[in-house]
Design a protein around this motif. Structure first.
Motif, PDB file in Angstrom:
ATOM      1  N   GLN A  39       0.824  -1.201   0.000  1.00 16.72           N
ATOM      2  CA  GLN A  39       0.000   0.000   0.000  1.00 16.72           C
ATOM      3  C   GLN A  39       0.858   1.250   0.000  1.00 16.72           C
ATOM      4  O   GLN A  39       2.017   1.235   0.434  1.00 16.72           O
ATOM      5  CB  GLN A  39      -0.978   0.013   1.170  1.00 16.72           C
ATOM      6  CG  GLN A  39      -0.371   0.076   2.541  1.00 16.72           C
ATOM      7  CD  GLN A  39      -1.449   0.210   3.621  1.00 16.72           C
ATOM      8  OE1 GLN A  39      -1.911   1.301   3.920  1.00 16.72           O
ATOM      9  NE2 GLN A  39      -1.830  -0.926   4.192  1.00 16.72           N
ATOM     10  N   ILE A  40       0.279   2.324  -0.493  1.00 20.38           N
ATOM     11  CA  ILE A  40       0.901   3.645  -0.479  1.00 20.38           C
ATOM     12  C   ILE A  40      -0.056   4.581   0.246  1.00 20.38           C
ATOM     13  O   ILE A  40      -1.253   4.592  -0.038  1.00 20.38           O
ATOM     14  CB  ILE A  40       1.179   4.164  -1.904  1.00 20.38           C
ATOM     15  CG1 ILE A  40       2.161   3.240  -2.636  1.00 20.38           C
ATOM     16  CG2 ILE A  40       1.722   5.593  -1.860  1.00 20.38           C
ATOM     17  CD1 ILE A  40       2.387   3.619  -4.098  1.00 20.38           C
ATOM     18  N   GLN A  41       0.474   5.358   1.183  1.00 17.71           N
ATOM     19  CA  GLN A  41      -0.345   6.311   1.924  1.00 17.71           C
ATOM     20  C   GLN A  41       0.186   7.724   1.740  1.00 17.71           C
ATOM     21  O   GLN A  41       1.392   7.942   1.669  1.00 17.71           O
ATOM     22  CB  GLN A  41      -0.348   5.975   3.417  1.00 17.71           C
ATOM     23  CG  GLN A  41      -0.992   4.656   3.763  1.00 17.71           C
ATOM     24  CD  GLN A  41      -1.253   4.512   5.252  1.00 17.71           C
ATOM     25  OE1 GLN A  41      -1.069   5.452   6.034  1.00 17.71           O
ATOM     26  NE2 GLN A  41      -1.703   3.337   5.662  1.00 17.71           N
ATOM     27  N   GLY A  42      -0.738   8.675   1.656  1.00 13.67           N
ATOM     28  CA  GLY A  42      -0.337  10.068   1.550  1.00 13.67           C
ATOM     29  C   GLY A  42      -1.524  10.990   1.640  1.00 13.67           C
ATOM     30  O   GLY A  42      -2.681  10.554   1.669  1.00 13.67           O
ATOM     31  N   LEU A  43      -1.246  12.281   1.678  1.00 11.28           N
ATOM     32  CA  LEU A  43      -2.273  13.295   1.874  1.00 11.28           C
ATOM     33  C   LEU A  43      -2.298  14.309   0.724  1.00 11.28           C
ATOM     34  O   LEU A  43      -2.642  15.472   0.936  1.00 11.28           O
ATOM     35  CB  LEU A  43      -2.040  14.023   3.206  1.00 11.28           C
ATOM     36  CG  LEU A  43      -2.255  13.172   4.460  1.00 11.28           C
ATOM     37  CD1 LEU A  43      -1.530  13.758   5.664  1.00 11.28           C
ATOM     38  CD2 LEU A  43      -3.743  13.043   4.772  1.00 11.28           C
ATOM     39  N   GLN A  44      -1.945  13.822  -0.489  1.00 13.90           N
ATOM     40  CA  GLN A  44      -1.904  14.716  -1.646  1.00 13.90           C
ATOM     41  C   GLN A  44      -2.736  14.144  -2.789  1.00 13.90           C
ATOM     42  O   GLN A  44      -2.712  12.934  -3.055  1.00 13.90           O
ATOM     43  CB  GLN A  44      -0.455  14.959  -2.064  1.00 13.90           C
ATOM     44  CG  GLN A  44       0.315  15.785  -1.025  1.00 13.90           C
ATOM     45  CD  GLN A  44       1.820  15.755  -1.228  1.00 13.90           C
ATOM     46  OE1 GLN A  44       2.475  14.774  -0.921  1.00 13.90           O
ATOM     47  NE2 GLN A  44       2.353  16.844  -1.772  1.00 13.90           N
ATOM     48  N   ASN A  45      -3.446  15.012  -3.476  1.00 17.25           N
ATOM     49  CA  ASN A  45      -4.450  14.575  -4.442  1.00 17.25           C
ATOM     50  C   ASN A  45      -3.874  13.889  -5.676  1.00 17.25           C
ATOM     51  O   ASN A  45      -4.536  13.068  -6.291  1.00 17.25           O
ATOM     52  CB  ASN A  45      -5.314  15.761  -4.878  1.00 17.25           C
ATOM     53  CG  ASN A  45      -6.241  16.238  -3.782  1.00 17.25           C
ATOM     54  OD1 ASN A  45      -6.630  15.464  -2.918  1.00 17.25           O
ATOM     55  ND2 ASN A  45      -6.584  17.512  -3.805  1.00 17.25           N
TER      56      ASN A  45
END
Length: 287
Positions: free
Chosen positions: A102-108
């Protein structure tokens, strides 16, 4: 690609990431854990130093892995330039494309940039998007006047509780999740309310990105104020150690949203995105 191993540079990176809140929160939490003993065996990859445009935290290659365990095989991402991020993950040595992860982030742009690299490699990309939240400072132990019953036994989770958490987590119910939860309990702060027999009835724990997760109360023990007590206690515990008290909530989880509003949590302007990527060889084998 550059693997940042120097402890001094990692501390500098931690400070640099603060200036990019809230978008950098996931990477920041992972870097904080690396700088405080690295219990989850993580490392940092950047495109350059010190003027980086993209940074990724990942599991160390020498750490034991299960190719079906996307819970543990998780990357946190922050970038100043989406193209720089895409170019970084196109380097075959940055991501293990031969396992479920999985990849997690807070950018659209995270989904489109990741999918553009994953598609030619024949990986499917599943996106789940959440509201991101941050808890206000909790300067004193939570007031218990709101509890509908006598003050409960407030403690922390044990590895022996992992099976219950695995069975009650919407993302769980499998061997990989069971092992992951046990590791989280062993490594990071948690809070739980126990009944008279010592069994957990309400709890929350912290993940590898210093995110508050799996907040849950057993159905027979709801509407007693336990969820509020657990959330505020864990937020205070994280804050006392210098960590940001952050979390995520699905848009349709009205009960959790109501709880977060009641404790004055801040809903961040950015959203949390979790991508689960599955190679064709493992399609149909994971949840």
């Amino acid at each position: 690609m550059l693997v940042l191993n120097c402890s001094t540079k990692l501390l500098i990176l931690e400070k640099m990431l603060k200036s990019h809140f809230p978008e950098s929160l996931k990477v920041f939490g992972a870097v904080m854990n690396i700088n405080r003993g690295n219990p989850f065996q993580k490392e940092v990859v950047l495109d350059s130093w010190p003027d980086f445009k993209a940074v990724i935290t990942r599991r160390r290659k020498e750490a034991e892995t299960d190719n079906l365990d996307h819970y543990t095989n998780a990357y946190a991402v922050f970038y100043k330039d989406a193209l720089a991020y895409r170019q970084l993950i196109e380097d075959h040595d940055v991501i293990n494309w031969d396992q479920v992860f999985q990849i997690q982030g807070l950018q659209n742009e995270l989904y489109d940039a990741s999918k553009a690299v994953a598609d030619p490699k024949q990986l499917t990309t599943k996106l789940t998007s959440f509201m991101a939240v941050h808890f206000s400072p909790v300067s004193s132990p939570p007031d218990t006047h709101f509890l509908t019953e006598s003050p409960p036994r407030l403690t922390y989770l044990s590895v022996a509780d992992a099976d219950l958490l695995n069975r009650t987590w919407s993302r769980g119910g499998n061997e990989q999740c069971l092992r992951y939860i046990a590791n989280l309990i062993s490594c990071f702060p948690s809070v739980c309310v126990r009944d008279d027999k010592g069994n957990p009835v309400s709890w929350a724990l912290t993940d590898q990105f210093a995110t508050m997760c799996h907040g849950y109360t057993l159905p027979d023990h709801r509407r007693k104020g336990y969820s509020r007590l657990v959330a505020l206690t864990l937020a205070r515990k994280l804050q006392s150690r210098g960590f940001p008290s952050q979390g995520n909530v699905l848009d349709d989880n009205k009960a959790s949203i109501s709880l977060l509003n009641s404790v004055g949590a801040e809903f961040l302007p950015c959203r949390f995105h979790r991508l689960i990527l599955t190679p064709a060889a493992f399609s149909g084998l994971t949840q």
